[in-house]
Structure formats: C-alpha cells, structure tokens
Design an enzyme around this catalytic site. Sequence first.
Site, PDB file in Angstrom:
ATOM      1  N   LYS A  22       0.828  -1.214   0.000  1.00 45.79           N
ATOM      2  CA  LYS A  22       0.000   0.000   0.000  1.00 45.79           C
ATOM      3  C   LYS A  22       0.863   1.266   0.000  1.00 45.79           C
ATOM      4  O   LYS A  22       0.640   2.176  -0.798  1.00 45.79           O
ATOM      5  CB  LYS A  22      -0.901   0.017   1.246  1.00 45.79           C
ATOM      6  CG  LYS A  22      -1.586   1.349   1.472  1.00 45.79           C
ATOM      7  CD  LYS A  22      -2.449   1.359   2.696  1.00 45.79           C
ATOM      8  CE  LYS A  22      -1.774   1.820   3.956  1.00 45.79           C
ATOM      9  NZ  LYS A  22      -1.641   3.263   4.148  1.00 45.79           N
ATOM     10  N   ASN A  23       1.832   1.320   0.905  1.00 45.23           N
ATOM     11  CA  ASN A  23       2.549   2.582   1.071  1.00 45.23           C
ATOM     12  C   ASN A  23       3.535   2.867  -0.054  1.00 45.23           C
ATOM     13  O   ASN A  23       4.015   3.997  -0.187  1.00 45.23           O
ATOM     14  CB  ASN A  23       3.216   2.642   2.451  1.00 45.23           C
ATOM     15  CG  ASN A  23       2.163   2.786   3.549  1.00 45.23           C
ATOM     16  OD1 ASN A  23       1.014   3.126   3.279  1.00 45.23           O
ATOM     17  ND2 ASN A  23       2.550   2.510   4.797  1.00 45.23           N
ATOM     18  N   CYS A 117      -4.842  13.143  13.036  1.00 45.20           N
ATOM     19  CA  CYS A 117      -5.683  11.964  12.838  1.00 45.20           C
ATOM     20  C   CYS A 117      -5.639  11.122  14.107  1.00 45.20           C
ATOM     21  O   CYS A 117      -5.096  11.536  15.127  1.00 45.20           O
ATOM     22  CB  CYS A 117      -5.217  11.159  11.638  1.00 45.20           C
ATOM     23  SG  CYS A 117      -3.730  10.245  11.951  1.00 45.20           S
ATOM     24  N   ARG A 122      -0.319  15.233  12.481  1.00 48.23           N
ATOM     25  CA  ARG A 122       0.343  14.754  11.251  1.00 48.23           C
ATOM     26  C   ARG A 122       0.850  15.970  10.466  1.00 48.23           C
ATOM     27  O   ARG A 122       0.321  16.316   9.416  1.00 48.23           O
ATOM     28  CB  ARG A 122      -0.646  13.960  10.382  1.00 48.23           C
ATOM     29  CG  ARG A 122      -1.258  12.726  11.004  1.00 48.23           C
ATOM     30  CD  ARG A 122      -0.369  11.512  11.002  1.00 48.23           C
ATOM     31  NE  ARG A 122      -0.003  10.979   9.731  1.00 48.23           N
ATOM     32  CZ  ARG A 122      -0.541   9.906   9.155  1.00 48.23           C
ATOM     33  NH1 ARG A 122      -1.543   9.289   9.721  1.00 48.23           N
ATOM     34  NH2 ARG A 122      -0.082   9.451   8.005  1.00 48.23           N
ATOM     35  N   ILE A 124       3.073  18.481   8.001  1.00 47.87           N
ATOM     36  CA  ILE A 124       3.790  18.243   6.734  1.00 47.87           C
ATOM     37  C   ILE A 124       4.876  19.322   6.538  1.00 47.87           C
ATOM     38  O   ILE A 124       5.250  19.624   5.419  1.00 47.87           O
ATOM     39  CB  ILE A 124       2.838  18.174   5.510  1.00 47.87           C
ATOM     40  CG1 ILE A 124       2.053  19.481   5.335  1.00 47.87           C
ATOM     41  CG2 ILE A 124       1.914  16.987   5.591  1.00 47.87           C
ATOM     42  CD1 ILE A 124       1.460  19.626   3.917  1.00 47.87           C
ATOM     43  N   ASP A 305       3.755   0.482  12.183  1.00 53.14           N
ATOM     44  CA  ASP A 305       2.499  -0.070  11.661  1.00 53.14           C
ATOM     45  C   ASP A 305       2.256  -1.506  12.139  1.00 53.14           C
ATOM     46  O   ASP A 305       1.147  -2.029  11.995  1.00 53.14           O
ATOM     47  CB  ASP A 305       2.482   0.003  10.124  1.00 53.14           C
ATOM     48  CG  ASP A 305       2.459   1.447   9.638  1.00 53.14           C
ATOM     49  OD1 ASP A 305       2.136   2.340  10.447  1.00 53.14           O
ATOM     50  OD2 ASP A 305       2.769   1.690   8.458  1.00 53.14           O
ATOM     51  N   ILE A 327       7.093   6.616  17.158  1.00 54.72           N
ATOM     52  CA  ILE A 327       6.795   7.452  15.982  1.00 54.72           C
ATOM     53  C   ILE A 327       5.569   8.348  16.206  1.00 54.72           C
ATOM     54  O   ILE A 327       5.631   9.552  16.007  1.00 54.72           O
ATOM     55  CB  ILE A 327       6.541   6.576  14.724  1.00 54.72           C
ATOM     56  CG1 ILE A 327       7.681   5.575  14.493  1.00 54.72           C
ATOM     57  CG2 ILE A 327       6.308   7.473  13.486  1.00 54.72           C
ATOM     58  CD1 ILE A 327       8.983   6.173  14.034  1.00 54.72           C
ATOM     59  N   ARG A 397      -8.980  -0.111   3.678  1.00 55.53           N
ATOM     60  CA  ARG A 397      -8.077   0.866   3.065  1.00 55.53           C
ATOM     61  C   ARG A 397      -6.750   0.220   2.708  1.00 55.53           C
ATOM     62  O   ARG A 397      -6.064   0.681   1.804  1.00 55.53           O
ATOM     63  CB  ARG A 397      -7.764   1.995   4.065  1.00 55.53           C
ATOM     64  CG  ARG A 397      -8.828   3.063   4.178  1.00 55.53           C
ATOM     65  CD  ARG A 397      -8.316   4.173   5.065  1.00 55.53           C
ATOM     66  NE  ARG A 397      -6.927   4.452   4.738  1.00 55.53           N
ATOM     67  CZ  ARG A 397      -5.956   4.651   5.625  1.00 55.53           C
ATOM     68  NH1 ARG A 397      -6.219   4.633   6.913  1.00 55.53           N
ATOM     69  NH2 ARG A 397      -4.720   4.883   5.235  1.00 55.53           N
TER      70      ARG A 397
HETATM   71  C1  EPZ Z   1       3.925   6.806   6.604  1.00 58.35           C
HETATM   72  O1  EPZ Z   1       3.191   7.933   7.104  1.00 58.35           O
HETATM   73  C2  EPZ Z   1       2.908   5.681   6.481  1.00 58.35           C
HETATM   74  N1  EPZ Z   1       1.874   6.099   5.556  1.00 58.35           N
HETATM   75  C3  EPZ Z   1       2.338   5.327   7.853  1.00 58.35           C
HETATM   76  O2  EPZ Z   1       1.529   4.179   7.685  1.00 58.35           O
HETATM   77  C4  EPZ Z   1       3.481   4.985   8.806  1.00 58.35           C
HETATM   78  O3  EPZ Z   1       2.959   4.787  10.102  1.00 58.35           O
HETATM   79  C5  EPZ Z   1       4.515   6.088   8.827  1.00 58.35           C
HETATM   80  O4  EPZ Z   1       4.963   6.403   7.477  1.00 58.35           O
HETATM   81  C6  EPZ Z   1       5.745   5.740   9.639  1.00 58.35           C
HETATM   82  O5  EPZ Z   1       6.343   4.586   9.122  1.00 58.35           O
HETATM   83  C7  EPZ Z   1       2.106   6.081   4.241  1.00 58.35           C
HETATM   84  O6  EPZ Z   1       3.162   5.708   3.773  1.00 58.35           O
HETATM   85  C8  EPZ Z   1       0.985   6.472   3.356  1.00 58.35           C
HETATM   86  P1  EPZ Z   1       6.135  10.066   8.572  1.00 58.35           P
HETATM   87  P2  EPZ Z   1       3.862   9.368   7.057  1.00 58.35           P
HETATM   88  O7  EPZ Z   1       6.148  11.311   7.779  1.00 58.35           O
HETATM   89  O8  EPZ Z   1       4.712   9.467   5.847  1.00 58.35           O
HETATM   90  C9  EPZ Z   1       6.628  13.432  11.983  1.00 58.35           C
HETATM   91  C10 EPZ Z   1      -0.384   2.865   7.788  1.00 58.35           C
HETATM   92  O9  EPZ Z   1      -1.017   2.348   8.738  1.00 58.35           O
HETATM   93  N2  EPZ Z   1       6.587  14.386  10.845  1.00 58.35           N
HETATM   94  O10 EPZ Z   1       7.257   9.102   8.410  1.00 58.35           O
HETATM   95  O11 EPZ Z   1       2.780  10.369   7.235  1.00 58.35           O
HETATM   96  C11 EPZ Z   1       5.276  12.751  12.202  1.00 58.35           C
HETATM   97  O12 EPZ Z   1       4.424  13.549  12.993  1.00 58.35           O
HETATM   98  C12 EPZ Z   1       0.120   4.292   7.910  1.00 58.35           C
HETATM   99  O13 EPZ Z   1      -0.163   2.288   6.721  1.00 58.35           O
HETATM  100  C13 EPZ Z   1       6.844  15.721  11.088  1.00 58.35           C
HETATM  101  O14 EPZ Z   1       7.091  16.141  12.215  1.00 58.35           O
HETATM  102  O15 EPZ Z   1       4.752   9.322   8.343  1.00 58.35           O
HETATM  103  C14 EPZ Z   1       5.684  11.444  12.824  1.00 58.35           C
HETATM  104  O16 EPZ Z   1       5.876  11.636  14.195  1.00 58.35           O
HETATM  105  C15 EPZ Z   1      -0.294   4.942   9.187  1.00 58.35           C
HETATM  106  N3  EPZ Z   1       6.807  16.588  10.031  1.00 58.35           N
HETATM  107  C16 EPZ Z   1       7.044  11.133  12.191  1.00 58.35           C
HETATM  108  O17 EPZ Z   1       7.509  12.370  11.646  1.00 58.35           O
HETATM  109  C17 EPZ Z   1       6.557  16.174   8.744  1.00 58.35           C
HETATM  110  O18 EPZ Z   1       6.567  17.009   7.827  1.00 58.35           O
HETATM  111  C18 EPZ Z   1       7.004  10.102  11.062  1.00 58.35           C
HETATM  112  O19 EPZ Z   1       6.016  10.467  10.113  1.00 58.35           O
HETATM  113  C19 EPZ Z   1       6.298  14.797   8.531  1.00 58.35           C
HETATM  114  C20 EPZ Z   1       6.321  13.930   9.588  1.00 58.35           C
END
Ligand code: EPZ
Length: 427
Positions: A22-23, A117, A122, A124, A305, A327, A397
Amino acid sequence: MEKFVINGGKPLVGEVTVSGAKNAAVAILPATILAADKCIIENLPEISDVDVSLEILGDLGAKVRMLGHNTYEIDTTHVNCTAVPDDLSRQMRASYYFLGALLGRFGEGQVAMPGGCNLGPRPIDQHLKAFTALGAEDVVECGQVRVHGCGLKGTHVFFDTVSVGATMNAMLSAVLAEGQTVLENVAKEPHIVDLANFLNMMGADVRGAGTDVIKIRGRKALHGCTYSIIPDQIEAGSYMVAAAITGGNVLVKNVIPKHLEPITAKLELAGVVVEEYDDAVRVYRAGDLLATKIKTMPHPGFPTDMQPLMTVLLSVAKGTSIVTEGIWENRFRYVDELIRMGANIQVDGRVAVIEGVPELQPAPLRASDLRAGAALVAAALSAKGTSEIEEISHIERGYERMVEKLQGLGADIKRVKKPASAMPEAL
Ligand code: EPZ
C-alpha cells in the site's frame, strides 16, 4: 455499513499470498504524472486507498485502464489540472504525494491540508521544507495547501525528522529540477527504495535510496515504463502474527524476507518460529508465547504499523511485555478494545505495559484505524467464540481481500451487513 463476524479459537493453517505494498502504491501512482506518458503498474493492491489514488488521477486528466487483476495502465500525457478535488484528497492522507508530483511536472499543485488523525498530529512541515528549498512557495488557506514555483533548482535538504512522506515528496519534486539535489536524514523504508526504483525506470537519476542520503540528478523529462510494486511488508507481518496468535502454521508467500527482518526478529524473541525461504516465510509457534520489549522506530527498526499487532500477540504472552511507540503520539487507542477482551494492559503516554493473560475473550469491537483494525481481527481470531468488528472500512483501506485470505487459512470470518436499526450507536 458492514462488519466482520469472527468465530475465533481455530488455528490458521495453509498458505496466504501477500499483495502489493500500500505505502509504495500510494506514492508510485502519483509519480506516474512525472512521465507525461503511459505507465503500466503491476501488483497494485485492490484496496480503497488505491481506488482513491486512481480516481484522483482520472480527475486530473489521466487515462486509467485496468489491464488485468492488479494491473493498470495509466496515461498521464493529458493531465491538465493541478488541484486535487477536495472530497478525494480528504479521503486519504497520502494524497499529499500529488503535491510533489504535480509540482515536479507543472510547477504547481494543490491538495487538502491534512489535519491530525487518530494517530496524533500529522504535520507536513518537512514536505514543505523540501519544496521551498527547491524554490517553490507554499500557501495554506481555506483548508488547502498550494505549492507553486517554476524552474525548480537542485538543492540540499537536511530533514529535521525522519519522515517517509517528506522523503518521498522531496524525491517526486526533485527528479525534474535543474541540477543536483541532496536529501539527508531521509527515511529508509522498503517503499522509499521502491519509489526510487520506479522513478529510475522512468529515466530519473536517484541514488542512495535505502541509506540516510539520497542524491538526485535532475532530468529534463521522464518516460513511461512497466513496473511491479513490492510485496506489502506490513500485510505479511499481519498474517505472521495471526498465524502465531492462533497457534497455527502458515506459509506467507510473495514476500521479501529481508524486508521482514525487523518483524521476524521480534517474533522470534516472542517464541515464534519463522522459517525463511526465497520469497516466503513459514510461521508457527514452538511453545508458549514469551514476553518481550519493543520500541517502534524508523526502518530498519521495528515498524510502527506493526505495533498494534504485536501488542495483541504479547497480550497472551507469558510475563510482562513493554511496548514503546517511537513514531506516533497516540497509537494505543485500540488498547481499550483489547481490555474489553480481557487483556491486562496499562498505557502511559507512549508506553504500554502488558501483563500476559492465558487467552482473550470474544467481544463486540470497533476498529479505530487501519492497523488497529487488523490487530483486532488477529485478537478475535484467537478468542474462542464470536466477536464482531465494526468500522471495517478502515481495514479495507489497506488489506486486499482480507476475509477471503483468512477463510483460505481456515478462519471462520465473514463480512455481514449491519441491520439499519443497529446502525446509530451512542458513543
Ligand atoms: C507513513 O506515514 C505511512 N503512511 C504510515 O503508515 C506509517 O505509520 C509512517 O509512514 C511511519 O512509518 C504512508 O506511507 C501512506 P512520517 P507518514 O512522515 O509518511 C513526523 C499505515 O497504517 N513528521 O514518516 O505520514 C510525524 O508527525 C500508515 O499504513 C513531522 O514532524 O509518516 C511522525 O511523528 C499509518 N513533520 C514522524 O515524523 C513532517 O513534515 C514520522 O512520520 C512529517 C512527519
């Protein structure tokens, strides 16, 4: 509205085939925009997040054609819109990958600004940091985030936090920028490498994916290609846990055992046997499940995850286990459901202390997010008696044909419509 009805307590036995990741899929589909050409994507999982991604592509002007089971042709030649419709982008957080891809090809893109969420905030900011370093500007207004900037230039980005999404988005926006981009402190998950491989198949020059530093030499144009998505590491891990908690014996096929190592290592510590083959793993229990300690971390650490699934497994392991979420701020919401099944778990912030109980009891349950939902399915499969799980749209999903796959392993699980009168429920 549908729910799962599971009559648990039976060991899962047999073989199950893992679908595409998926990811990886939710980043590779937007990436096809960068080709302005036809791409054929194979091993796309049949899940609702992929449906939404395909619908967005169609809405932006791409021609999407199903060629066969799990295979689609996507022609992005005539994409003519750079704003993702609000209703679609709000259905899936990963719609933010359209920002990077649209910015890379057209110099502008717009999606709904993701809010917090069930897992916690979350942000960006790291995605936007990469876009602005490449020369783009961002504007957040009326619930939308818009980035624009023609003539992006290669740059150096050091991410403040390791982020899967920011790493992917930076790659998407940099492959057509002029000159070299160096991304440091990047995520190293298998889906990062898969996206880099796909971009390179389209003619991009991305090196170092899977390490802490990614170097990208911008190209003037990319072209179409045929690409097969990697197997889903987390779906594989979910069936591994389901096999172990039910005391079954399952061959999990179509996996890359190297991607499973962080999961395999912890399962082995918990008393589970994992036999590795070229593209499959066999999972069964040697004796009692054993307590252990887990902390989730970016790859190659233990994946967040898989945290809810491992917590379920450890809830019936002998002794005291400690699970620390490294995380997300709020990833233990499902624990209340496990406590209703008789689990003995105390959560304090990001730490869960689990006193193993001999077995879980069946209960009516509600999935709060995708992986929490999968964890409740594993819990219900192990509990003798009938459990019902509501809000299964979360599960669908990210898990292709979960009911059919589990039935193939001998599980007594079915998807049933909820009667209209039972639908509204006090919260
Ligand atoms: C990806 O989310 C996955 N989703 C998530 O899987 C997964 O839990 C996560 O990576 C961690 O492995 C997808 O790939 C679609 P991150 P993502 O940016 O990219 C902080 C599932 O169940 N952060 O690696 O959104 C954030 O708050 C889903 O399949 C910032 O501070 O995760 C978190 O604490 C749920 N600023 C950490 O980094 C940013 O701009 C990691 O988030 C971005 C993130």
